[in-house]
Design a protein around this motif. Structure first.
Motif, short mmCIF file in Angstrom:
data_model
loop_
_atom_site.label_atom_id
_atom_site.label_comp_id
_atom_site.label_asym_id
_atom_site.label_seq_id
_atom_site.Cartn_x
_atom_site.Cartn_y
_atom_site.Cartn_z
N GLU A 1 0.82 -1.22 0.00
CA GLU A 1 0.00 0.00 0.00
C GLU A 1 0.84 1.26 0.00
O GLU A 1 0.31 2.35 -0.11
N ASN A 2 2.18 1.09 0.18
CA ASN A 2 2.99 2.30 0.30
C ASN A 2 3.93 2.49 -0.89
O ASN A 2 4.91 3.21 -0.80
N TYR A 3 3.64 1.82 -2.03
CA TYR A 3 4.50 2.02 -3.20
C TYR A 3 3.97 3.20 -3.99
O TYR A 3 2.77 3.29 -4.28
N GLN B 1 15.02 -15.21 2.48
CA GLN B 1 13.93 -16.17 2.70
C GLN B 1 13.48 -16.12 4.15
O GLN B 1 14.24 -15.69 5.02
N TYR B 2 12.27 -16.56 4.36
CA TYR B 2 11.66 -16.41 5.68
C TYR B 2 12.42 -17.14 6.77
O TYR B 2 12.87 -18.26 6.59
N ARG B 3 12.54 -16.49 7.91
CA ARG B 3 13.15 -17.13 9.07
C ARG B 3 12.17 -18.14 9.64
O ARG B 3 10.96 -17.90 9.69
N ASP C 1 23.64 -18.93 -0.04
CA ASP C 1 24.51 -20.09 0.24
C ASP C 1 25.07 -20.73 -1.01
O ASP C 1 26.02 -21.50 -0.94
N TRP C 2 24.54 -20.41 -2.19
CA TRP C 2 25.02 -21.00 -3.44
C TRP C 2 26.18 -20.20 -4.04
O TRP C 2 26.78 -20.61 -5.03
N LEU C 3 26.53 -19.07 -3.44
CA LEU C 3 27.57 -18.20 -4.02
C LEU C 3 28.96 -18.65 -3.59
O LEU C 3 29.14 -19.19 -2.50
#
Ligand code: FAD
Length: 549
Positions: A271-273, A337-339, A468-470
């Protein structure tokens, strides 16, 4: 299939006739235009078409009418057609009331009268809204079917993949009569679920996203060997990079395993964009930006980046299916990603009653249920409000003393106004219990510890970077966020890993030509607008980097 309905409402017969004519002229071929001369007549019409299960795409109502006003009609229409686009027609004097109605009646737009010429003042707005409506509308179904267990994590991820990529499907619980009938008719084996059944009779059991992507016609193989710019991730940051890169002539490839939109795609409404006074769903924003980038020539692959390597001036991205794509420059925008909820039972019930950032996919299946949302930041508030339209009740468990310190005021106000959302401050989840799926949770709050029934728990408690893939050469902070530009200096000295005879550009990582934007960057502001800003700014430095070749 019945043509979707556009309903015009006005008590002034001449104005009503003019609106109907304008609507018919532009939309008559695709939509059925109906009329009503009062708010009550319009509600009656809606009830009748609802009984016939006909789709309604748009409600266009005058504000000042005797009896039920336009705002009241649009508000009440949500009980019958929650997904229809709601537009208020107002005189200039009513503009203030119309702006208030964006919140109270959740109207999508208001138009000032008169709207002449319609080509300039009416059609662009309505066409935009109707495009949004069409993107979410699922007509009576003749396509893909998914058979699975509601509580299975695999089932959840297949459904989530299909809906986020706007692939229409119908879902059947394995125990339902419809599922049994379909399995018998098609002589299908239900040993491995979820089972995706295609209209041509073929099926895929428990498919990987890349296999499913290829089967439903999403692109998994790059058309060129080499690109100027590879963007990893199509959230707001990656999409902005793709739009600016492609529009400025860079051969651009975007690698993204899910539907474009990123985390914003999972949020109920941003809503704040800037520029979207009635808010915009992340999925809509993702869809629009995807079209925009594609129009400029960017190519999208439904693939996950699994590695990055450097060979001289070339950068290679290893894809999850083993293929490689190469470029001069890479823009990393894989977000966070979500904790996870770190409690006994937390892992066991993930996808079986405990969900992370899944609000949009799961909301409809929680119709009439009691839902629990964990978290006190904006993401949790948006999810709670979204669930409130479907669930019987929503309880928000907030560890802090309240929402003021962590949530935007407009969300707090709306939660206060929503009668079926209850906030429990100072409360945390201690344990999850159940057999096949989540059934109960143990809580600790100001009044001590207790257990309560819980079928669905939606968790929004922060996130960790997807890095983690880097390779180790891409320097990160202790939490895994990528360091870039001035952050590569420690105690005033550039990191020893930086070998160039120049300063790193702002947003350039410790590997020259590998840039980073959005939530994944160390020190970033976790907002859609900042991610979009960084994605577009990064492209300026990409040009400077390429100019040095
Ligand atoms: C529930 C919720 C509500 C929010 N509400 C708001 C709000 O109202 N306003 C606001 O301004 N901000 C809001 N935010 C924050 C906002 O969504 C983020 O700041 C923004 O999405 C960050 O954009 P990004 O492009 O950096 O990353 P993301 O949006 O996380 O996108 C990253 C993308 O990269 C992809 N990806 C990840 N790994 C790989 C890989 N290895 N290969 C290829 N692709 C990969 C992901 O699938 C994802 O699509 C909210 C966040 C959440 C979780």
């Amino acid at each position: 299939m019945a043509r979707p309905i556009l309903l015009a409402v006005d008590d002034d017969v001449n104005v009503l006739e003019a609106v109907v004519q304008d609507l018919r002229r532009n939309y008559g071929a695709e939509y059925r235009v109906m009329r009503a001369a009062s708010g009550q007549a319009a509600l009656d019409t809606l009830a009748q078409v609802k009984a016939r299960e006909e789709p309604v795409a748009l409600l266009l109502s005058d504000q000042r009418m005797p009896g039920i006003s336009g705002v009241e009609f649009l508000e009440r229409s949500r009980e019958l057609y929650a997904d229809a686009k709601r537009v208020l027609l107002t005189a200039y004097a009513d503009t203030e009331a119309a702006i208030q109605a964006i919140n109270s009646a959740r109207i999508h737009y208001y138009l000032n009268k008169p709207w002449d010429p319609p080509e300039e003042k009416l059609y662009p707005v309505l066409s935009d809204l109707l495009d949004d409506w069409k993107a979410d509308y699922r007509p009576v179904f003749e396509g893909l079917r998914v058979i699975g267990h509601r509580w299975s994590p695999r089932d959840h991820s297949v459904r989530s993949f299909l809906s986020s990529n706007h692939v229409p499907y119908r879902w059947f619980d394995i125990a339902s009569e419809d599922a049994v009938k379909l399995l018998e008719e098609r002589k299908l084996d239900s040993e491995r679920l979820p089972l995706v059944v295609f209209p041509d009779g073929s099926s895929l059991a428990d498919p990987e996203p890349e296999t499913l992507a290829a089967k439903v016609g999403l692109s998994v193989k790059a058309t060129q060997e080499f690109y100027d710019l590879i963007v990893v991730g199509a959230g707001p940051a990656g999409l902005a990079g793709a739009v600016y890169g492609a529009s400025e002539g860079l051969r651009t490839l975007v690698v993204e395993p899910e539907a474009p939109g990123g985390q914003a795609g999972t949020t109920s409404k941003i809503e704040n964009y800037l520029g979207f006074p009635a808010g915009i769903t992340g999925a809509d924003m993702g869809r629009r930006a995807h079209i925009q980038a594609t129009r400029f020539g960017a190519e999208f692959l439904t693939q996950r980046a699994a590695g990055l390597r450097v060979d001289g001036q070339y950068r290679f991205i290893l894809l999850a299916d083993g293929r490689e794509v190469s470029s001069h420059v890479v823009l990393l925008a894989p977000g966070v990603q979500y904790r996870k909820l770190d409690i006994p039972g937390g892992d066991r019930f993930t996808g079986r009653g405990i969900y992370y950032g899944a609000a949009l996919v799961e909301a409809a299946s929680c119709k009439g249920e009691d839902v629990i949302v964990v978290g006190g930041a904006n993401s949790a508030g948006q999810a709670a409000l979204h669930f409130a339209s479907y669930a019987k009740s929503v309880v928000m468990l907030v560890r802090g003393k309240g929402l003021e310190a962590t949530m935007s005021k407009y969300l707090i106000d709306e939660i206060d106004r929503t009668s079926n959302v209850q906030v429990r401050p100072g409360t945390e989840v201690l344990e999850a219990f159940g057999e096949d799926h989540l059934e109960r949770i143990k809580l600790r709050g100001p009044q001590g510890e207790w257990e309560t029934c819980a079928g669905s728990l939606f968790v929004f408690i922060g996130a960790a970077p997807r890095t983690d893939w880097l390779p180790a050469s891409i320097l990160r902070d202790e939490k895994g966020f990528v360091l870039a530009g001035p952050d590569l200096r420690v105690d005033g000295k550039l990191a020893t890993e930086w070998k160039e005879n120049r300063e790193p550009y702002l947003l350039e990582s410790s590997v020259p030509g590998v840039f980073v934007a959005g939530d994944v960057r160390h020190g970033s502001v976790k907002r859609v607008a900042s991610a979009v800003g960084e994605g577009s700014i990064a492209v300026q430095f990409v040009h400077q980097y390429l100019a040095g070749f």
